[in-house]
Design an enzyme around this catalytic site. Structure first.
Site, mmCIF file in Angstrom:
data_model
loop_
_atom_site.group_PDB
_atom_site.id
_atom_site.type_symbol
_atom_site.label_atom_id
_atom_site.label_comp_id
_atom_site.label_asym_id
_atom_site.label_seq_id
_atom_site.Cartn_x
_atom_site.Cartn_y
_atom_site.Cartn_z
ATOM 1 N NE ARG A 1 -2.850 0.508 3.420
ATOM 2 C CZ ARG A 1 -2.575 1.240 4.504
ATOM 3 N NH1 ARG A 1 -2.466 2.552 4.405
ATOM 4 N NH2 ARG A 1 -2.409 0.661 5.668
ATOM 5 C CE1 TYR B 1 -13.555 12.445 -17.624
ATOM 6 C CE2 TYR B 1 -12.550 12.391 -15.450
ATOM 7 C CZ TYR B 1 -13.355 11.812 -16.421
ATOM 8 O OH TYR B 1 -13.949 10.613 -16.172
ATOM 9 C CG ASP C 1 -5.100 15.417 -16.430
ATOM 10 O OD1 ASP C 1 -4.392 14.757 -17.219
ATOM 11 O OD2 ASP C 1 -6.178 14.990 -15.988
ATOM 12 C CE LYS D 1 -9.567 8.867 -20.075
ATOM 13 N NZ LYS D 1 -9.285 8.958 -18.635
#
Length: 271
Positions: free
Chosen positions: A56, A109, A182, A207
């Protein structure tokens, strides 16, 4: 590897096997790691020693893929997340929380817009959205004394608006805050925002970077190693929005053909 071409970095960066070691990046599908003594484990838990103890926080497969993306972006440190949305949240929440404020381009987005406008607002973080084509004066007017960051996208999803990075970076730095961008739609093959004054770059690996439509993943890259350290220890580990080692391996597979695919995408887009 900073002088290598992007196509070479796509294949060679991040993992370098030694003699007799696997040529392909190994999938370390383990939650925990073995150590000889509790003292060794204690040093790791107290962050007094380097190493892996719980996936983690860090995993060798995931870190190798993060290093490849870091090399492509020309950054100093990087980490992977379970999705691009997780990367956005962790990068912003790393430096801004309840009672704080951020400035964001309105051409981003929809999931990111709603994250800021709805979800993070419920957490006490206010956002002022600005038109990416706004004037310098309008942009400066959006800042407040409690502004902690500026956010935008190199090429907006899906509006395809191109961010004026120089304008947004200049405003952010003039007000003493970082610019987070981004870079999903451009990818580091076309644009490396850190070279243009951006402080942290995020990606939805889902993507172009993954490239096969079969994974969800995200990444955060920065030249500020302390930013990345806080992001990993203070947000990623606590929220648990990690990527699985096998998923990271699939991202690595996709990255190997990123250069070839982006050249074709670019050619098709121009036509």
């Amino acid at each position: 590897m900073e002088n290598l071409h992007p196509e070479t970095l796509c294949i060679q960066a991040g993992y370098k096997p030694g003699n007799g070691e696997p040529r392909q990046l190994p999938i370390v599908q383990s939650t925990t790691f073995q150590y000889a003594t509790s003292e060794d484990m204690g040093k790791l838990f107290d962050l007094e020693a380097e190493g892996y103890f719980y996936s983690r926080l860090a995993n060798p497969t995931c870190d190798a893929v993060a290093a490849k993306i870091c090399a492509l972006e020309g950054g100093s440190a990087a980490m992977l997340t379970g999705s691009g949305q997780a990367a956005t949240f962790l990068a912003v929440f790393n430096i801004a929380g309840a009672g704080d404020h951020i400035v964001a381009s309105s051409a981003i987005y929809g999931g990111s817009y709603n994250l800021f406008a709805v979800t993070m607002k419920r957490m006490g973080l206010e956002t002022t959205f600005v038109d990416p084509d706004c004037s310098q004066e309008e942009l400066n007017a959006a800042f407040r004394p409690n502004t902690k960051a500026v956010f935008g996208e190199t090429i907006a999803n899906p509006a395809l608006t191109v961010l004026d990075i120089e304008k947004f970076a200049g405003a952010a730095h003039a007000h003493g805050v970082p610019l987070i961008v981004d870079n999903t739609f451009a990818t580091p093959y076309n644009t490396t925002p850190l070279d243009l004054g951006v402080d942290a770059v995020i990606h939805s690996l889902t993507k172009y970077m993954g490239g096969h439509g079969d994974i969800l993943g995200g990444a955060v890259v920065s030249n500020d190693t302390e930013f990345l350290r806080r992001c990993r220890l203070g947000t990623l580990m606590h929220f648990g929005a990690v990527i699985a080692p096998f998923t990271a391996f699939l991202v690595c597979r996709g990255l190997k053909t990123l250069g070839v695919r982006m050249r074709q995408y670019n050619e098709s887009a121009l036509k």
